[in-house]
Design an enzyme around this catalytic site. Structure first.
Site, PDB file in Angstrom:
ATOM      1  NE  ARG A 102     -63.956   7.759   1.698  1.00 42.43           N
ATOM      2  CZ  ARG A 102     -63.202   8.103   2.732  1.00 42.43           C
ATOM      3  NH1 ARG A 102     -63.730   8.756   3.749  1.00 42.43           N
ATOM      4  NH2 ARG A 102     -61.922   7.799   2.759  1.00 42.43           N
ATOM      5  CE1 TYR A 253     -55.808  11.619  -0.552  1.00 42.05           C
ATOM      6  CE2 TYR A 253     -54.356  12.941   0.830  1.00 42.05           C
ATOM      7  CZ  TYR A 253     -55.547  12.279   0.646  1.00 42.05           C
ATOM      8  OH  TYR A 253     -56.480  12.264   1.641  1.00 42.05           O
TER       9      TYR A 253
END
Length: 439
Positions: A102, A253
């Site tokens: 990540r 988002y």
């Protein structure tokens, strides 16, 4: 979105959680314990290859059940087949490559001036390429051992992973906590119980808009924007005038699209979220290992995944014959958005029951939003094509793989320029070579 109450499954249930060593898991366990009348678990198996984390998380899980008087059995194993054997439903919450992968997803795209994020842009594509083959392998093993079991996917990128599962004929529904989180936020602002709040929530996973917020049939979205627009804009990290112009409340988002360059500047100066989460996970695991701890710690709220447990309980119960109703899930489009293919995966309110999830009819999506949805759906189709390379038995060379990665990057609205896509394709392959059999 109903509250998790009402009819329960007609029999006691066995669940398996893949990625059970996650620091998210106590949130899930807490929900299972509190809502045991909705989802009467007889057995819960946590499955994870990390034996150390699994023992720590599993120990806390047992103590949470004991504190709340839940009679169900909790066990854990690194053996996938043993864990899923006899399970009625399998919850997927795995992270291929862990926080180290990540961290890469969040950093190398910034070198090209593109957003570095684990579920969208080049980082999101990298995560999809690592994740889809692993999830499909798990799903095949579930199907061989338990053909009737449901797969509930919480693994990001949820839209692409769910589409992969459905395309391969698996009994699967995708789940995200964005909708339930907004529902709880709106309920608190309006001073009403969450189960009275109905959302007109539509789009793709991590690309949705709340077009109405209804209480007793009345749309209170204009009131929310008028009275709480500043606080909502702050929560979403979007300008208040933009919310007023849109007349809707977008997913958090959407900031990666509506304020791309500003977000890139922020990401270049702020510590990567992955580094913050990795440090937080170490703190949490230290707390989980305390034998006196028998409830989820407050610190877990900073990890993310709020209300995941409530959403997971409601969805799993409905799929296994319990309380149904309407829930926001990720499932096949099947004509809901007529400008998308039927096999596209959308995020929308759906009726959920033992046959699966069926999206409710929706009023047309406004052109300002539909264009972006169409664009991202095309990217997701190409991303899935790239993730599936090498699975059909046809030999795939590096040139074929790179071409597929380049095409997906070129199609993504956050990238779109050939020089960026060219450089990012090489960076993605270099950082993920061990996960790409053709590389």
């Amino acid at each position: 979105m109903p509250s998790p109450e009402g009819r329960t499954p007609h029999r006691r249930v066995k669940l398996a959680v893949i990625g059970g060593g996650s620091t998210y898991t106590p949130e899930l366990i807490d929900g299972f314990a509190r809502l045991r009348d909705v989802l009467p678990l007889e057995e819960l198996v946590l499955v994870d290859p990390d034996a150390g984390r699994l023992a720590v998380v599993g120990g806390l899980a047992r103590r949470i059940f004991a504190r709340q008087g839940h009679p169900g059995r909790i066990s854990w194993t690194g053996d996938l087949d043993a864990g899923i054997d006899g399970a009625d439903a399998v919850l997927l919450q795995l992270r291929v490559g862990g926080q180290a992968a990540r961290l890469q997803d969040e950093t190398w795209p910034l070198e090209c001036g593109c957003v570095g994020q684990e579920t969208t842009g080049a980082g999101g594509l990298a995560k999809a390429l690592r994740t889809v083959p692993v999830v499909l392998d798990i799903a095949e093993r579930v199907r061989r051992r338990n053909p009737g079991a449901w797969l509930v996917d919480f693994t990001n990128p949820v839209g692409i992973v769910t589409r992969a599962l459905l395309t391969h004929g698996h009994r699967a529904v995708g789940l995200c906590n964005v909708a339930i989180g907004l529902q709880r936020t709106f309920a608190a602002l309006l001073g009403v119980p969450p189960d009275r709040v109905e959302l007109d929530h539509l789009g793709l996973n991590h690309l949705t808009w709340e077009r109405a917020v209804r209480v007793a049939g009345e749309d209170l979205l204009p009131r929310l924007l008028a009275e709480h627009g500043d606080s909502l804009a702050g929560k979403l990290r979007l300008p208040r005038p933009l919310l007023d112009h849109l007349g809707v409340i977008p997913s958090y988002y959407l900031r990666y699209y509506y304020r791309h360059d500003a977000v890139v500047r922020e990401l270049r100066t702020e510590p990567p979220r992955a580094a913050q989460v990795a440090a937080l996970e170490q703190q949490l695991l230290g707390m989980y290992g305390d034998p006196s701890l028998d409830e989820k710690p407050e610190l877990l709220s900073r990890r993310g995944g709020a209300y995941y447990s409530e959403a997971a309980v409601a969805l799993t119960s409905a799929l296994l014959g319990g309380a149904g109703g309407t829930q926001v899930v990720n499932t096949r489009n099947d004509g809901t958005l007529p400008f998308l293919p039927d096999d596209a995966v959308i995020e929308a309110p759906a009726t959920v029951g033992p046959p699966g999830a069926a999206p409710l009819p929706a009023r047309p999506l406004e052109p300002l939003f539909a264009g972006l949805v169409s664009h991202v759906t095309t990217y997701e189709h190409l991303a899935l094509d790239a993730a599936l390379l090498g699975r059909t038995g046809r030999k795939t060379g590096r040139a074929d793989g790179r071409r597929a990665v380049f095409s997906a990057l070129l199609a993504h609205p956050l990238i779109g320029q050939s020089d960026h896509a060219d450089r990012l394709a090489d960076e993605l392959i270099a950082h993920n070579r061990e996960h790409l059999p053709w590389a």
